[in-house]
Design a protein around this motif. Structure first.
Motif, PDB file in Angstrom:
ATOM      1  N   GLY A  88      31.674  30.331  23.427  1.00 24.57           N
ATOM      2  CA  GLY A  88      32.769  31.052  22.795  1.00 24.57           C
ATOM      3  C   GLY A  88      33.488  30.202  21.763  1.00 24.57           C
ATOM      4  N   PHE A  89      33.329  28.874  21.877  1.00 25.49           N
ATOM      5  CA  PHE A  89      33.912  27.942  20.909  1.00 25.49           C
ATOM      6  C   PHE A  89      33.091  26.666  20.982  1.00 25.49           C
ATOM      7  N   PHE A  90      32.158  26.506  20.052  1.00 23.24           N
ATOM      8  CA  PHE A  90      31.200  25.401  20.147  1.00 23.24           C
ATOM      9  C   PHE A  90      30.862  24.858  18.764  1.00 23.24           C
ATOM     10  N   GLY A  91      30.537  23.559  18.731  1.00 24.97           N
ATOM     11  CA  GLY A  91      30.233  22.903  17.473  1.00 24.97           C
ATOM     12  C   GLY A  91      28.923  22.140  17.524  1.00 24.97           C
ATOM     13  N   PHE A  92      28.347  21.907  16.347  1.00 24.43           N
ATOM     14  CA  PHE A  92      27.062  21.227  16.228  1.00 24.43           C
ATOM     15  C   PHE A  92      26.863  20.829  14.772  1.00 24.43           C
ATOM     16  N   LYS A  93      25.903  19.963  14.537  1.00 19.08           N
ATOM     17  CA  LYS A  93      25.489  19.633  13.177  1.00 19.08           C
ATOM     18  C   LYS A  93      24.333  20.549  12.769  1.00 19.08           C
ATOM     19  N   LYS A  94      24.222  20.807  11.484  1.00 20.56           N
ATOM     20  CA  LYS A  94      23.072  21.583  11.017  1.00 20.56           C
ATOM     21  C   LYS A  94      21.759  20.900  11.390  1.00 20.56           C
ATOM     22  N   ASP A  95      21.789  19.574  11.510  1.00 22.94           N
ATOM     23  CA  ASP A  95      20.566  18.861  11.887  1.00 22.94           C
ATOM     24  C   ASP A  95      20.055  19.287  13.261  1.00 22.94           C
ATOM     25  N   LEU A  96      20.942  19.733  14.141  1.00 25.01           N
ATOM     26  CA  LEU A  96      20.478  20.240  15.432  1.00 25.01           C
ATOM     27  C   LEU A  96      19.613  21.475  15.218  1.00 25.01           C
ATOM     28  N   ILE A  97      20.044  22.356  14.338  1.00 22.61           N
ATOM     29  CA  ILE A  97      19.282  23.573  14.052  1.00 22.61           C
ATOM     30  C   ILE A  97      17.976  23.223  13.343  1.00 22.61           C
ATOM     31  N   ARG A  98      18.034  22.253  12.441  1.00 20.94           N
ATOM     32  CA  ARG A  98      16.811  21.823  11.757  1.00 20.94           C
ATOM     33  C   ARG A  98      15.798  21.252  12.746  1.00 20.94           C
ATOM     34  N   LYS A  99      16.304  20.646  13.812  1.00 24.61           N
ATOM     35  CA  LYS A  99      15.419  19.990  14.772  1.00 24.61           C
ATOM     36  C   LYS A  99      14.832  20.959  15.798  1.00 24.61           C
ATOM     37  N   ILE A 100      15.663  21.853  16.361  1.00 21.59           N
ATOM     38  CA  ILE A 100      15.147  22.706  17.440  1.00 21.59           C
ATOM     39  C   ILE A 100      15.071  24.184  17.064  1.00 21.59           C
ATOM     40  N   GLY A 101      15.557  24.538  15.879  1.00 16.48           N
ATOM     41  CA  GLY A 101      15.445  25.917  15.422  1.00 16.48           C
ATOM     42  C   GLY A 101      16.740  26.705  15.562  1.00 16.48           C
ATOM     43  N   PHE A 102      16.750  27.865  14.920  1.00 17.04           N
ATOM     44  CA  PHE A 102      17.899  28.760  14.967  1.00 17.04           C
ATOM     45  C   PHE A 102      17.982  29.466  16.322  1.00 17.04           C
ATOM     46  N   PHE A 103      19.069  30.174  16.531  1.00 17.32           N
ATOM     47  CA  PHE A 103      19.206  30.995  17.729  1.00 17.32           C
ATOM     48  C   PHE A 103      18.142  32.091  17.707  1.00 17.32           C
ATOM     49  N   ASP A 104      17.624  32.412  18.873  1.00 14.52           N
ATOM     50  CA  ASP A 104      16.547  33.390  19.002  1.00 14.52           C
ATOM     51  C   ASP A 104      17.104  34.799  18.816  1.00 14.52           C
ATOM     52  N   GLU A 105      16.681  35.466  17.755  1.00 15.22           N
ATOM     53  CA  GLU A 105      17.176  36.804  17.447  1.00 15.22           C
ATOM     54  C   GLU A 105      16.484  37.888  18.258  1.00 15.22           C
ATOM     55  N   GLY A 106      15.610  37.477  19.167  1.00 17.64           N
ATOM     56  CA  GLY A 106      14.960  38.442  20.047  1.00 17.64           C
ATOM     57  C   GLY A 106      15.862  38.963  21.146  1.00 17.64           C
ATOM     58  N   PHE A 107      17.040  38.360  21.296  1.00 17.76           N
ATOM     59  CA  PHE A 107      17.971  38.808  22.330  1.00 17.76           C
ATOM     60  C   PHE A 107      18.847  39.929  21.767  1.00 17.76           C
ATOM     61  N   ILE A 108      18.218  41.067  21.544  1.00 13.08           N
ATOM     62  CA  ILE A 108      18.882  42.217  20.934  1.00 13.08           C
ATOM     63  C   ILE A 108      19.969  42.747  21.868  1.00 13.08           C
ATOM     64  N   GLY A 109      21.131  42.986  21.285  1.00 20.51           N
ATOM     65  CA  GLY A 109      22.237  43.522  22.068  1.00 20.51           C
ATOM     66  C   GLY A 109      23.096  42.461  22.713  1.00 20.51           C
ATOM     67  N   GLY A 110      22.656  41.210  22.657  1.00 23.54           N
ATOM     68  CA  GLY A 110      23.434  40.129  23.255  1.00 23.54           C
ATOM     69  C   GLY A 110      23.032  39.863  24.694  1.00 23.54           C
ATOM     70  N   GLY A 111      23.321  38.647  25.150  1.00 20.32           N
ATOM     71  CA  GLY A 111      22.976  38.245  26.504  1.00 20.32           C
ATOM     72  C   GLY A 111      21.756  37.344  26.527  1.00 20.32           C
ATOM     73  N   TYR A 112      21.828  36.267  27.297  1.00 21.76           N
ATOM     74  CA  TYR A 112      20.743  35.310  27.536  1.00 21.76           C
ATOM     75  C   TYR A 112      20.482  34.357  26.373  1.00 21.76           C
ATOM     76  N   GLU A 113      21.069  34.585  25.189  1.00 26.02           N
ATOM     77  CA  GLU A 113      20.825  33.650  24.093  1.00 26.02           C
ATOM     78  C   GLU A 113      21.425  32.282  24.379  1.00 26.02           C
ATOM     79  N   ASP A 114      22.522  32.237  25.145  1.00 27.82           N
ATOM     80  CA  ASP A 114      23.115  30.947  25.492  1.00 27.82           C
ATOM     81  C   ASP A 114      22.244  30.201  26.498  1.00 27.82           C
ATOM     82  N   ASN A 115      21.749  30.902  27.524  1.00 28.26           N
ATOM     83  CA  ASN A 115      20.826  30.281  28.482  1.00 28.26           C
ATOM     84  C   ASN A 115      19.612  29.712  27.752  1.00 28.26           C
ATOM     85  N   ASP A 116      19.074  30.496  26.845  1.00 23.67           N
ATOM     86  CA  ASP A 116      17.904  30.084  26.081  1.00 23.67           C
ATOM     87  C   ASP A 116      18.185  28.812  25.291  1.00 23.67           C
ATOM     88  N   PHE A 117      19.326  28.753  24.621  1.00 26.25           N
ATOM     89  CA  PHE A 117      19.611  27.597  23.777  1.00 26.25           C
ATOM     90  C   PHE A 117      19.831  26.342  24.620  1.00 26.25           C
TER      91      PHE A 117
END
Length: 211
Positions: A88-117
């Motif tokens: 709900g309130f989180f920070g990171f460097k863009k390099d984290l996304i460059r390294k492990i990828g963006f959030f998975d957009e397959g979690f349609i409707g919300g839910g489980y994307e945080d567990n996945d990350f």
């Protein structure tokens, strides 16, 4: 200044209250009205940012200036992701996304994307600080994952947990957002993570791949 706070919301009237808590800091509101998922809002917010350090703020979060400073200090010290109210309130460097990828957009409707990350952070051996130390307004969710099993089904198609082993069964999708090349950030390891009780077990889990 090499950071910005992006207040994401599919209920823009609430985001103004969150932004008021951040007066004087580099913040903006990202309107997520009609977005299909939390992941898609976050990814578009990241891609739209000109800054290397990003703090994502939910419209229900009520952070302080001290909370922002804590996140930035921890990122400078090498933490991979810092959540002062989970996702709900989180920070990171863009390099984290460059390294492990963006959030998975397959979690349609919300839910489980945080567990996945979080599982992906464990897989990449990158630290995660997780707490509930800022104020947060409890309101009904604006997502429909309680009415659909779509996100849940996607999560368990992607991952299998048996005993102390978590196995990846689907590869990470590559999104073409274009945020530049990896800048060689060094992250502390996952075993240094500070986790909420329901995630304690992750430190002892073994990550495997079945692809």
């Amino acid at each position: 200044m090499d950071y910005e706070i992006i207040i994401i919301s599919n209920r823009p009237h609430l985001s103004q209250e969150a932004q008021a808590c951040l007066e004087g800091l580099n913040s903006r509101i990202f309107d997520g009205t009609n977005y299909p998922s939390f992941s898609k809002i976050v990814n578009d917010a990241i891609a739209s940012s000109l800054y290397e350090q990003i703090i994502i703020c939910n419209d229900k979060a009520r952070p302080t200036h001290a909370a922002v400073e804590k996140i930035l200090t921890m990122l400078k010290a090498g933490w991979g992701m810092v959540g002062l109210y989970r996702f709900g309130f989180f920070g990171f460097k863009k390099d984290l996304i460059r390294k492990i990828g963006f959030f998975d957009e397959g979690f349609i409707g919300g839910g489980y994307e945080d567990n996945d990350f979080i599982w992906r952070l464990k897989e990449a051996n990158i630290s995660f600080y997780e707490s509930e130390e800022i104020d947060y307004i409890y309101l009904p969710t604006s997502w429909n994952y309680e009415k659909s099993n779509f996100s849940r089904n996607h999560f368990f198609e992607k991952w299998k947990e048996e005993g102390h082993v978590i196995t990846r069964q689907l590869p990470e999708k590559k999104y073409q957002y274009g945020i530049g090349l990896f800048q060689n950030s060094r992250f502390t390891e996952f075993n240094q993570s500070i986790l909420l009780p329901y995630n304690f077990r992750l430190k002892d889990m073994i990550m495997k791949t079945d692809l």
